[in-house]
Motif scaffolding. Structure first.
Motif, PDB file in Angstrom:
ATOM      1  N   PRO A 270       5.767  15.166  51.107  1.00  0.00           N
ATOM      2  CA  PRO A 270       6.093  13.752  50.956  1.00  0.00           C
ATOM      3  C   PRO A 270       7.459  13.453  51.565  1.00  0.00           C
ATOM      4  O   PRO A 270       8.323  14.322  51.634  1.00  0.00           O
ATOM      5  CB  PRO A 270       6.112  13.543  49.438  1.00  0.00           C
ATOM      6  CG  PRO A 270       6.281  14.888  48.846  1.00  0.00           C
ATOM      7  CD  PRO A 270       5.723  15.868  49.832  1.00  0.00           C
ATOM      8  N   VAL A 271       7.630  12.213  52.019  1.00  0.00           N
ATOM      9  CA  VAL A 271       8.898  11.771  52.586  1.00  0.00           C
ATOM     10  C   VAL A 271       9.492  10.728  51.646  1.00  0.00           C
ATOM     11  O   VAL A 271       8.862   9.717  51.358  1.00  0.00           O
ATOM     12  CB  VAL A 271       8.706  11.179  54.000  1.00  0.00           C
ATOM     13  CG1 VAL A 271      10.006  10.576  54.516  1.00  0.00           C
ATOM     14  CG2 VAL A 271       8.194  12.243  54.960  1.00  0.00           C
ATOM     15  N   GLU A 272      10.677  11.013  51.152  1.00  0.00           N
ATOM     16  CA  GLU A 272      11.428  10.072  50.329  1.00  0.00           C
ATOM     17  C   GLU A 272      12.460   9.407  51.239  1.00  0.00           C
ATOM     18  O   GLU A 272      12.982  10.039  52.158  1.00  0.00           O
ATOM     19  CB  GLU A 272      12.149  10.801  49.194  1.00  0.00           C
ATOM     20  CG  GLU A 272      11.222  11.387  48.168  1.00  0.00           C
ATOM     21  CD  GLU A 272      10.542  10.320  47.321  1.00  0.00           C
ATOM     22  OE1 GLU A 272      11.247   9.428  46.831  1.00  0.00           O
ATOM     23  OE2 GLU A 272       9.318  10.394  47.172  1.00  0.00           O
ATOM     24  N   THR A 273      12.750   8.145  50.991  1.00  0.00           N
ATOM     25  CA  THR A 273      13.750   7.455  51.796  1.00  0.00           C
ATOM     26  C   THR A 273      14.910   7.018  50.919  1.00  0.00           C
ATOM     27  O   THR A 273      14.742   6.770  49.720  1.00  0.00           O
ATOM     28  CB  THR A 273      13.159   6.230  52.511  1.00  0.00           C
ATOM     29  OG1 THR A 273      12.582   5.356  51.548  1.00  0.00           O
ATOM     30  CG2 THR A 273      12.102   6.643  53.525  1.00  0.00           C
ATOM     31  N   SER A 274      16.080   6.945  51.531  1.00  0.00           N
ATOM     32  CA  SER A 274      17.285   6.511  50.839  1.00  0.00           C
ATOM     33  C   SER A 274      18.059   5.593  51.777  1.00  0.00           C
ATOM     34  O   SER A 274      18.330   5.964  52.920  1.00  0.00           O
ATOM     35  CB  SER A 274      18.128   7.723  50.455  1.00  0.00           C
ATOM     36  OG  SER A 274      19.320   7.316  49.825  1.00  0.00           O
ATOM     37  N   ILE A 275      18.408   4.405  51.295  1.00  0.00           N
ATOM     38  CA  ILE A 275      19.168   3.450  52.100  1.00  0.00           C
ATOM     39  C   ILE A 275      20.643   3.821  51.976  1.00  0.00           C
ATOM     40  O   ILE A 275      21.219   3.764  50.885  1.00  0.00           O
ATOM     41  CB  ILE A 275      18.949   2.001  51.619  1.00  0.00           C
ATOM     42  CG1 ILE A 275      17.461   1.682  51.463  1.00  0.00           C
ATOM     43  CG2 ILE A 275      19.657   1.018  52.542  1.00  0.00           C
ATOM     44  CD1 ILE A 275      16.649   1.772  52.711  1.00  0.00           C
ATOM     45  N   THR A 276      21.252   4.218  53.082  1.00  0.00           N
ATOM     46  CA  THR A 276      22.650   4.649  53.065  1.00  0.00           C
ATOM     47  C   THR A 276      23.570   3.731  53.846  1.00  0.00           C
ATOM     48  O   THR A 276      24.777   3.836  53.729  1.00  0.00           O
ATOM     49  CB  THR A 276      22.795   6.054  53.679  1.00  0.00           C
ATOM     50  OG1 THR A 276      22.331   6.007  55.031  1.00  0.00           O
ATOM     51  CG2 THR A 276      22.020   7.083  52.891  1.00  0.00           C
ATOM     52  N   GLY A 277      22.991   2.871  54.681  1.00  0.00           N
ATOM     53  CA  GLY A 277      23.816   2.145  55.619  1.00  0.00           C
ATOM     54  C   GLY A 277      24.084   3.039  56.815  1.00  0.00           C
ATOM     55  O   GLY A 277      23.580   4.155  56.897  1.00  0.00           O
ATOM     56  N   GLN A 278      24.903   2.578  57.735  1.00  0.00           N
ATOM     57  CA  GLN A 278      25.194   3.373  58.922  1.00  0.00           C
ATOM     58  C   GLN A 278      26.125   4.527  58.553  1.00  0.00           C
ATOM     59  O   GLN A 278      27.098   4.337  57.835  1.00  0.00           O
ATOM     60  CB  GLN A 278      25.839   2.519  59.991  1.00  0.00           C
ATOM     61  CG  GLN A 278      26.045   3.271  61.292  1.00  0.00           C
ATOM     62  CD  GLN A 278      26.459   2.350  62.431  1.00  0.00           C
ATOM     63  OE1 GLN A 278      26.407   1.132  62.315  1.00  0.00           O
ATOM     64  NE2 GLN A 278      26.877   2.945  63.516  1.00  0.00           N
ATOM     65  N   ILE A 279      25.802   5.709  59.059  1.00  0.00           N
ATOM     66  CA  ILE A 279      26.622   6.889  58.822  1.00  0.00           C
ATOM     67  C   ILE A 279      27.381   7.205  60.093  1.00  0.00           C
ATOM     68  O   ILE A 279      26.772   7.417  61.152  1.00  0.00           O
ATOM     69  CB  ILE A 279      25.760   8.094  58.389  1.00  0.00           C
ATOM     70  CG1 ILE A 279      25.036   7.775  57.082  1.00  0.00           C
ATOM     71  CG2 ILE A 279      26.611   9.342  58.269  1.00  0.00           C
ATOM     72  CD1 ILE A 279      24.064   8.830  56.634  1.00  0.00           C
ATOM     73  N   ASP A 280      28.685   7.215  60.024  1.00  0.00           N
ATOM     74  CA  ASP A 280      29.530   7.559  61.166  1.00  0.00           C
ATOM     75  C   ASP A 280      30.145   8.927  60.916  1.00  0.00           C
ATOM     76  O   ASP A 280      30.732   9.174  59.861  1.00  0.00           O
ATOM     77  CB  ASP A 280      30.657   6.527  61.350  1.00  0.00           C
ATOM     78  CG  ASP A 280      30.134   5.177  61.802  1.00  0.00           C
ATOM     79  OD1 ASP A 280      29.179   5.155  62.594  1.00  0.00           O
ATOM     80  OD2 ASP A 280      30.677   4.159  61.330  1.00  0.00           O
ATOM     81  N   ILE A 281      30.043   9.800  61.905  1.00  0.00           N
ATOM     82  CA  ILE A 281      30.618  11.132  61.797  1.00  0.00           C
ATOM     83  C   ILE A 281      32.014  11.079  62.405  1.00  0.00           C
ATOM     84  O   ILE A 281      32.186  10.690  63.551  1.00  0.00           O
ATOM     85  CB  ILE A 281      29.747  12.163  62.530  1.00  0.00           C
ATOM     86  CG1 ILE A 281      28.369  12.232  61.890  1.00  0.00           C
ATOM     87  CG2 ILE A 281      30.417  13.531  62.512  1.00  0.00           C
ATOM     88  CD1 ILE A 281      27.394  13.106  62.609  1.00  0.00           C
ATOM     89  N   GLN A 282      32.978  11.493  61.619  1.00  0.00           N
ATOM     90  CA  GLN A 282      34.350  11.541  62.107  1.00  0.00           C
ATOM     91  C   GLN A 282      34.719  12.968  62.414  1.00  0.00           C
ATOM     92  O   GLN A 282      34.566  13.852  61.574  1.00  0.00           O
ATOM     93  CB  GLN A 282      35.308  10.959  61.074  1.00  0.00           C
ATOM     94  CG  GLN A 282      35.068   9.505  60.772  1.00  0.00           C
ATOM     95  CD  GLN A 282      36.029   8.986  59.715  1.00  0.00           C
ATOM     96  OE1 GLN A 282      36.830   9.719  59.174  1.00  0.00           O
ATOM     97  NE2 GLN A 282      35.929   7.696  59.437  1.00  0.00           N
ATOM     98  N   GLN A 283      35.192  13.201  63.617  1.00  0.00           N
ATOM     99  CA  GLN A 283      35.606  14.549  64.009  1.00  0.00           C
ATOM    100  C   GLN A 283      37.122  14.596  64.029  1.00  0.00           C
ATOM    101  O   GLN A 283      37.781  13.683  64.479  1.00  0.00           O
ATOM    102  CB  GLN A 283      35.047  14.907  65.373  1.00  0.00           C
ATOM    103  CG  GLN A 283      33.547  14.987  65.374  1.00  0.00           C
ATOM    104  CD  GLN A 283      32.995  15.395  66.719  1.00  0.00           C
ATOM    105  OE1 GLN A 283      33.736  15.586  67.665  1.00  0.00           O
ATOM    106  NE2 GLN A 283      31.697  15.527  66.795  1.00  0.00           N
ATOM    107  N   ARG A 284      37.667  15.683  63.538  1.00  0.00           N
ATOM    108  CA  ARG A 284      39.123  15.843  63.505  1.00  0.00           C
ATOM    109  C   ARG A 284      39.560  16.887  64.481  1.00  0.00           C
ATOM    110  O   ARG A 284      38.991  17.800  64.806  1.00  0.00           O
ATOM    111  CB  ARG A 284      39.582  16.230  62.113  1.00  0.00           C
ATOM    112  CG  ARG A 284      39.330  15.117  61.145  1.00  0.00           C
ATOM    113  CD  ARG A 284      39.825  15.498  59.790  1.00  0.00           C
ATOM    114  NE  ARG A 284      39.525  14.372  58.899  1.00  0.00           N
ATOM    115  CZ  ARG A 284      40.172  14.160  57.800  1.00  0.00           C
ATOM    116  NH1 ARG A 284      41.131  14.943  57.440  1.00  0.00           N
ATOM    117  NH2 ARG A 284      39.860  13.151  57.044  1.00  0.00           N
TER     118      ARG A 284
END
Length: 110
Positions: A96-110
């Motif tokens: 089964p596939v569960e979904t979760s609303i997270t909004g846009q995810i931005d990856i920050q690299q340091r």
């Protein structure tokens, strides 16, 4: 001495309410002890095989492993907004596939 009207046994077992209930776990296989390593491995393999296709759906922000509300293994697909949900499959390779609303995810690299 306790003011409790119930007898306190020094051998009483107390359970943490946040711990999962695992009725099918064999003795000695409690929470944190991976009794189902093989099935979890198959789910991880299904995730790896399908992650690229799921991520190609516009609005999908990520894919991970998780569980359904009843504790069944599932793929979790993180969505930018609820309009994306209709484009996500209900199952992938029988999981089964569960979904979760997270909004846009931005990856920050340091």
């Amino acid at each position: 001495m306790s003011n409790s009207k119930f007898a306190q046994s020094p051998y009483a077992v107390f359970e943490d309410a946040a711990m999962p209930y695992l009725p099918d776990a064999p003795p000695g296989q409690g929470p944190g002890q991976h009794a189902q390593a093989a099935p979890h491995g198959r789910l991880e393999a299904a995730r790896r095989r399908n992650e690229r296709a799921l991520m190609a759906i516009d609005g999908v922000e990520g894919v991970s492993l998780g569980q359904t509300a009843v504790g069944k293994e599932a793929l979790v697909v993180y969505l930018r907004d609820s309009s994306v949900k209709r484009r996500v499959p209900l199952q992938v390779e029988g999981y089964p596939v569960e979904t979760s609303i997270t909004g846009q995810i931005d990856i920050q690299q340091r």
